[in-house]
Design a protein around this motif. Structure first.
Motif, PDB file in Angstrom:
ATOM      1  N   VAL A  36       0.901  -1.458  -0.237  1.00 29.09           N
ATOM      2  CA  VAL A  36      -0.099   0.289  -0.336  1.00 29.09           C
ATOM      3  C   VAL A  36       1.029   1.434   0.260  1.00 29.09           C
ATOM      4  O   VAL A  36       2.279   1.135   0.386  1.00 29.09           O
ATOM      5  CB  VAL A  36      -1.056  -0.290   1.316  1.00 29.09           C
ATOM      6  N   LEU A  37       0.430   2.275  -0.377  1.00 26.11           N
ATOM      7  CA  LEU A  37       1.392   3.297  -1.022  1.00 26.11           C
ATOM      8  C   LEU A  37       0.606   4.236   0.015  1.00 26.11           C
ATOM      9  O   LEU A  37      -0.506   4.684   0.810  1.00 26.11           O
ATOM     10  CB  LEU A  37       1.021   4.128  -1.877  1.00 26.11           C
ATOM     11  N   LEU A  38       1.550   5.112   1.059  1.00 23.85           N
ATOM     12  CA  LEU A  38       1.370   5.873   2.215  1.00 23.85           C
ATOM     13  C   LEU A  38       2.238   7.046   2.239  1.00 23.85           C
ATOM     14  O   LEU A  38       3.558   6.711   1.682  1.00 23.85           O
ATOM     15  CB  LEU A  38       1.858   5.490   3.473  1.00 23.85           C
ATOM     16  N   PRO A  39       1.618   8.443   2.330  1.00 19.02           N
ATOM     17  CA  PRO A  39       2.125   9.814   2.538  1.00 19.02           C
ATOM     18  C   PRO A  39       3.688   9.110   3.496  1.00 19.02           C
ATOM     19  O   PRO A  39       3.724   9.185   4.912  1.00 19.02           O
ATOM     20  CB  PRO A  39       1.430  10.703   2.192  1.00 19.02           C
ATOM     21  N   VAL A  40       4.464   9.937   2.539  1.00 17.13           N
ATOM     22  CA  VAL A  40       5.907  10.532   4.413  1.00 17.13           C
ATOM     23  C   VAL A  40       5.362  11.554   4.992  1.00 17.13           C
ATOM     24  O   VAL A  40       5.063  11.502   5.748  1.00 17.13           O
ATOM     25  CB  VAL A  40       7.122  10.848   3.361  1.00 17.13           C
ATOM     26  N   GLN A  41       4.875  11.906   4.094  1.00 18.45           N
ATOM     27  CA  GLN A  41       4.686  13.883   4.907  1.00 18.45           C
ATOM     28  C   GLN A  41       3.366  13.968   3.657  1.00 18.45           C
ATOM     29  O   GLN A  41       3.987  14.065   2.622  1.00 18.45           O
ATOM     30  CB  GLN A  41       5.655  14.201   5.341  1.00 18.45           C
ATOM     31  N   PRO A  42       2.369  14.970   4.068  1.00 21.75           N
ATOM     32  CA  PRO A  42       1.350  15.617   3.611  1.00 21.75           C
ATOM     33  C   PRO A  42       1.978  16.611   2.541  1.00 21.75           C
ATOM     34  O   PRO A  42       3.200  17.194   3.417  1.00 21.75           O
ATOM     35  CB  PRO A  42       1.302  16.407   4.571  1.00 21.75           C
ATOM     36  N   ASP A  43       2.018  16.447   1.026  1.00 20.90           N
ATOM     37  CA  ASP A  43       2.469  17.545   0.362  1.00 20.90           C
ATOM     38  C   ASP A  43       4.082  17.600   0.123  1.00 20.90           C
ATOM     39  O   ASP A  43       4.504  18.190   0.142  1.00 20.90           O
ATOM     40  CB  ASP A  43       2.330  19.458   0.925  1.00 20.90           C
ATOM     41  N   ASN A  44       4.402  16.020   0.004  1.00 19.88           N
ATOM     42  CA  ASN A  44       5.635  15.979  -0.218  1.00 19.88           C
ATOM     43  C   ASN A  44       5.613  14.695  -1.398  1.00 19.88           C
ATOM     44  O   ASN A  44       4.865  14.003  -0.969  1.00 19.88           O
ATOM     45  CB  ASN A  44       6.404  15.401   1.124  1.00 19.88           C
ATOM     46  N   PRO A  45       6.635  15.055  -2.128  1.00 24.37           N
ATOM     47  CA  PRO A  45       6.146  13.497  -3.350  1.00 24.37           C
ATOM     48  C   PRO A  45       6.797  12.690  -2.716  1.00 24.37           C
ATOM     49  O   PRO A  45       6.908  11.579  -3.730  1.00 24.37           O
ATOM     50  CB  PRO A  45       7.605  14.430  -4.371  1.00 24.37           C
ATOM     51  N   PHE A  46       7.946  12.520  -1.791  1.00 21.40           N
ATOM     52  CA  PHE A  46       8.390  10.717  -1.633  1.00 21.40           C
ATOM     53  C   PHE A  46       7.215  10.327  -0.638  1.00 21.40           C
ATOM     54  O   PHE A  46       5.646  10.654   0.094  1.00 21.40           O
ATOM     55  CB  PHE A  46       9.538  10.932  -0.085  1.00 21.40           C
ATOM     56  N   LEU A  47       7.193   8.972  -0.984  1.00 19.89           N
ATOM     57  CA  LEU A  47       5.982   8.284  -0.782  1.00 19.89           C
ATOM     58  C   LEU A  47       6.481   6.694  -0.158  1.00 19.89           C
ATOM     59  O   LEU A  47       7.156   6.629  -0.502  1.00 19.89           O
ATOM     60  CB  LEU A  47       5.069   7.082  -1.360  1.00 19.89           C
ATOM     61  N   PRO A 140      12.193  21.015  -6.860  1.00 22.65           N
ATOM     62  CA  PRO A 140      11.714  22.275  -7.849  1.00 22.65           C
ATOM     63  C   PRO A 140      10.809  22.642  -6.964  1.00 22.65           C
ATOM     64  O   PRO A 140      10.000  22.146  -6.596  1.00 22.65           O
ATOM     65  CB  PRO A 140      10.992  21.288  -8.917  1.00 22.65           C
ATOM     66  N   ALA A 141      10.621  23.793  -7.082  1.00 21.49           N
ATOM     67  CA  ALA A 141      10.205  24.977  -6.284  1.00 21.49           C
ATOM     68  C   ALA A 141       8.910  24.663  -6.647  1.00 21.49           C
ATOM     69  O   ALA A 141       9.179  24.977  -7.638  1.00 21.49           O
ATOM     70  CB  ALA A 141      10.845  26.481  -5.734  1.00 21.49           C
ATOM     71  N   PRO A 142       8.025  25.340  -5.725  1.00 17.37           N
ATOM     72  CA  PRO A 142       6.686  25.266  -5.982  1.00 17.37           C
ATOM     73  C   PRO A 142       6.165  26.543  -6.826  1.00 17.37           C
ATOM     74  O   PRO A 142       7.157  27.425  -6.259  1.00 17.37           O
ATOM     75  CB  PRO A 142       5.679  24.615  -4.895  1.00 17.37           C
ATOM     76  N   VAL A 143       5.483  26.536  -7.748  1.00 15.95           N
ATOM     77  CA  VAL A 143       4.906  28.266  -8.466  1.00 15.95           C
ATOM     78  C   VAL A 143       4.960  28.768  -7.596  1.00 15.95           C
ATOM     79  O   VAL A 143       5.285  30.043  -7.959  1.00 15.95           O
ATOM     80  CB  VAL A 143       4.229  27.381  -9.892  1.00 15.95           C
ATOM     81  N   ASP A 144       3.926  28.372  -6.350  1.00 14.41           N
ATOM     82  CA  ASP A 144       3.723  29.700  -5.490  1.00 14.41           C
ATOM     83  C   ASP A 144       4.479  30.290  -4.775  1.00 14.41           C
ATOM     84  O   ASP A 144       4.516  31.276  -4.882  1.00 14.41           O
ATOM     85  CB  ASP A 144       2.419  29.503  -4.782  1.00 14.41           C
TER      86      ASP A 144
END
Length: 151
Positions: A36-47, A140-144
């Protein structure tokens, strides 16, 4: 809903439809087929790719396109009977972390390819010259969050 024991989050309820089945197992971990895939942290690309059958077994994975926008998996390198057509694929790569190295490295040569609908797939070795330990570039830095010129 099945309950699984995890390495980092204790016991969790997971939906049956969230389980991934490795019909082509991860090399060296042939006995473990359900994850199962679980997020490392919210809004983070690592799983975390957490084994549903072995609590201590959890891999860190990413969508390779986040760091390597020109990455591609050729249909001829994947068993289409397992993963289905390329338009249905979700591709992930395993990361390795070594002492003394500042950035993790991605195994781009042996991605995990899963069908988004059937949740079946596994690890495939590509015929292209992608590396087994390619250092990740800075995130990469988020656009915002990019600096904006002042008027």
């Amino acid at each position: 809903m099945p309950e699984i024991a995890t390495r980092f989050f204790g016991r969790l309820q997971v939906r049956e439809e969230d389980l991934l089945t490795c019909e082509r197992p991860i090399l060296g971990f042939e006995a473990y087929r359900r994850y199962v895939l679980l997020p490392v942290q919210p809004d983070n690309p690592f799983l975390y790719l957490q084994s549903a059958d072995e609590p201590a077994l959890a891999f860190v994975v990413i969508d390779p396109l986040v760091f390597f926008p020109d990455y591609a998996v050729a249909p001829g390198d994947v068993d289409l009977a397992v993963a289905g057509p390329p338009d249905d694929w979700a591709v992930l790569v395993l990361l390795t972390f070594e002492a003394g190295r500042n950035q993790p490295a991605a195994n781009l040569r042996s991605p995990l390819v899963f069908n988004r609908w059937t949740r079946r797939g596994g690890q495939f070795i590509l015929s292209t010259p992608w590396g087994y330990q390619v250092p990740l570039p800075p995130l990469p830095a988020p656009v915002d969050s990019a600096p904006r010129p002042t008027p």
